[in-house]
Each structure stands twice: as C-alpha cells, then as structure tokens.
Design a protein around this motif. Structure first.
Motif, short mmCIF file in Angstrom:
data_model
loop_
_atom_site.label_atom_id
_atom_site.label_comp_id
_atom_site.label_asym_id
_atom_site.label_seq_id
_atom_site.Cartn_x
_atom_site.Cartn_y
_atom_site.Cartn_z
N VAL A 149 0.86 -1.18 0.00
CA VAL A 149 0.00 0.00 0.00
C VAL A 149 0.90 1.23 0.00
O VAL A 149 1.76 1.38 0.88
CB VAL A 149 -0.94 0.02 1.22
CG1 VAL A 149 -1.78 1.30 1.22
CG2 VAL A 149 -1.84 -1.22 1.22
N ILE A 186 -1.25 -1.00 -4.23
CA ILE A 186 -2.42 -0.12 -4.16
C ILE A 186 -1.94 1.28 -3.80
O ILE A 186 -1.24 1.46 -2.80
CB ILE A 186 -3.41 -0.58 -3.08
CG1 ILE A 186 -3.83 -2.04 -3.30
CG2 ILE A 186 -4.63 0.33 -3.03
CD1 ILE A 186 -4.59 -2.62 -2.11
N CYS A 216 1.24 1.91 -9.63
CA CYS A 216 0.63 0.85 -8.83
C CYS A 216 -0.38 0.06 -9.65
O CYS A 216 -0.89 0.54 -10.67
CB CYS A 216 -0.04 1.44 -7.60
SG CYS A 216 1.12 2.14 -6.39
N LEU A 230 -3.42 -0.85 -8.55
CA LEU A 230 -4.76 -0.38 -8.23
C LEU A 230 -4.66 0.98 -7.56
O LEU A 230 -3.66 1.29 -6.92
CB LEU A 230 -5.46 -1.36 -7.29
CG LEU A 230 -5.48 -2.84 -7.72
CD1 LEU A 230 -6.01 -3.71 -6.60
CD2 LEU A 230 -6.29 -3.02 -8.99
N ARG A 231 -5.75 1.77 -7.68
CA ARG A 231 -5.78 3.10 -7.07
C ARG A 231 -7.14 3.34 -6.41
O ARG A 231 -8.18 3.12 -7.04
CB ARG A 231 -5.56 4.20 -8.13
CG ARG A 231 -4.10 4.39 -8.54
CD ARG A 231 -3.99 4.86 -9.97
NE ARG A 231 -4.53 3.85 -10.88
CZ ARG A 231 -3.87 2.73 -11.21
NH1 ARG A 231 -2.66 2.51 -10.75
NH2 ARG A 231 -4.43 1.83 -12.02
N ASN A 241 -9.83 2.70 -9.22
CA ASN A 241 -10.69 1.54 -8.98
C ASN A 241 -11.86 1.87 -8.08
O ASN A 241 -12.89 1.20 -8.11
CB ASN A 241 -9.87 0.41 -8.36
CG ASN A 241 -8.81 -0.10 -9.30
OD1 ASN A 241 -7.70 0.42 -9.32
ND2 ASN A 241 -9.13 -1.09 -10.10
N VAL A 264 -9.34 1.11 1.58
CA VAL A 264 -8.08 0.43 1.29
C VAL A 264 -7.99 -0.86 2.09
O VAL A 264 -7.58 -1.91 1.57
CB VAL A 264 -6.88 1.35 1.57
CG1 VAL A 264 -5.57 0.58 1.49
CG2 VAL A 264 -6.87 2.52 0.58
N LEU A 291 -10.08 -3.53 0.49
CA LEU A 291 -9.47 -4.05 -0.73
C LEU A 291 -8.30 -4.98 -0.38
O LEU A 291 -8.15 -6.05 -0.98
CB LEU A 291 -8.99 -2.88 -1.59
CG LEU A 291 -8.37 -3.23 -2.94
CD1 LEU A 291 -9.28 -4.11 -3.78
CD2 LEU A 291 -8.01 -1.95 -3.70
#
Length: 259
Positions: A54, A114, A132, A134-135, A193, A205, A208
C-alpha cells in the motif's frame, strides 16, 4: 534543501502487507532523487511473504510531484534538471533509468500494489500512483501530468501505465494538455478503482487489502501475472501463458491432495 537520508519514505509491515508512506507533508510530499532511491530500495528488499504493498502520502496530498528546487537551471544542484541537461545523453538516460527503478518495482511479480490517493497527485506524484496496480482515490483527489507545459515529458514510467489504463487517444489528450483529471473522471476512465470520501479512504483500502489476501497466494500471483501479460501478449502467447499457469496450479493442488 538537504534531503532526508531516507528520502522522506517510511515503511510499516503487518503480516503480508507492507505500507510505504511518503512522509514529507509540509512540502506536500514533493519528491527528489533521494525519494526514488528510497523507493527502489524498498522494492529490492521485498521478501516472498509480502503480498500487498500500500503506497500512501502523509498529510493532505498524495504528492505534489518534483521538488521545486530541482527545476532550476543551476547544474550544481544534485539531481536537478540543470545537472541532467548538461550530462552526455547516455549518462542522463542512465540516471533517469535509475529514477524509474523507484516506480517500476510496484508491479513486481508476487505483489499487488495499491495507491491510496488524497488531494493532489501531480507529475511524479501522478506517475507514482499510476505505477501501482490499483488506485483508491478520495473524491477531492485529482491526477495531473503537466510535464509538457514545462517543456518536458513524463519519464517516470507514466506513459506506459497511463496508456494501459485509458487507451491511446485518451492518454495522449491527458499528457498533451497537462490538465487535471478529477477523481470522478478518473473512475470513469479506469484510472481509479474506487472513489470514496476522505474519511473513508483507510477503510476502503483495508477492505481491498482483505479481499486481495483472502484467496490462495499461488492462485492470486499467477492470475496477476496473467492479467499483466495480457496487455502486451498476442492471443496465442496469452493462451499459452494461461495453459502454463493452470498446469502449475493443478500440479500444486494435486501435490497438496496427495500430501
């Protein structure tokens, strides 16, 4: 400016999750070559037990981009644009290659990364978020690649990651205008995302992360590798990659059943 020895980057590990934080909130997490070296060092130190990384920015912005002190023409500023511009091309490109190493590891095999983005993600900040997998953005966040407005180009892996996400024509428009992309548009384009209120960022977060770590590690890593290769492989090559990955998974499951 005296750069911090750690490049204003701190890390915290909890089980399979590594949190990497840009920790320079008084400067909106502006980045320097020391930041990129510190990020590259984090990537080089990963062990096989890390499943999720992260990436966060402390304070009210994810990252406002390149530290302003580096924009000057003074060639004596270490890591500054003036110094780079006076290097032989091969040397300058090698230096930039080392900077890119602070970004590219975020899609390393074995991890899913992420970016938790609040406030501004500008220039190097936007490219770091785009690096990254995913965002998750807050609804007040925006991404911007303004390099062309400064006579420069995005050179920290941003063009490839952006084009993968939004396609050629939209990536070209975003890069050539240098305009901000607000969170709602980023979600619609596939640059984000999820978009959540600022107070919901941590929970979104965490949710996820929990979903990413809930399934067998081998299946997750093989599937992530397949999706990453799919954007570059032709259909025949991707079909072969799927066959190979599935055969490895079946062999591992069979060995577990026999054991």
């Amino acid at each position: 400016m005296s750069p911090a020895p750690d490049g204003w980057v701190r890390t915290a590990r909890e089980g399979a999750v590594l949190t990497v934080t840009l920790d320079r909130p008084d400067q909106l997490n502006a980045q320097t070559p020391a930041t990129w070296a510190a990020l590259a060092a984090v990537g080089a130190s990963l062990d096989d037990d890390v499943r999720v990384v992260v990436l966060r920015g402390e304070g009210r912005s994810f990252s406002a981009g390149l530290d302003r002190s580096l924009f000057g023409a003074d060639p004596s500023t270490p890591g500054g644009l003036g110094e780079l511009g006076r290097m032989p091309p091969e040397q300058a490109q090698e230096r930039i290659r080392s900077y890119q190493g602070g970004f590219r590891w975020l899609r390393s095999p074995g991890i899913v990364s992420i970016a938790a983005v609040q406030g501004h993600a500008i220039g190097a900040g936007a490219q770091l978020a785009l690096a990254c997998d995913l965002r998750v953005l807050t609804d007040d966040a925006s991404l911007r690649l303004p390099e062309v407005t400064l006579g420069l180009v995005p050179d920290l892996t941003g063009t490839s990651t952006l084009a993968e996400l939004v396609g050629y024509s939209r990536a070209l428009e975003i890069c050539l205008t240098g305009r901000p992309v607000p969170a709602a548009e980023a979600l619609a384009l596939g640059m984000a995302n999820a978009v959540v209120p600022p107070e919901g960022l941590d929970a979104a977060v965490a949710q996820l992360v929990a979903a990413l770590t809930a399934h067998p590690v081998g299946a997750v890593r093989e599937t992530a590798a397949l999706v990453r290769s799919a954007v570059r492989n032709d259909p025949a090559a991707q079909d072969a990659a799927e066959r190979a990955a599935q055969s490895r998974r079946l062999a591992e499951l069979a060995s577990f059943a026999e054991g």
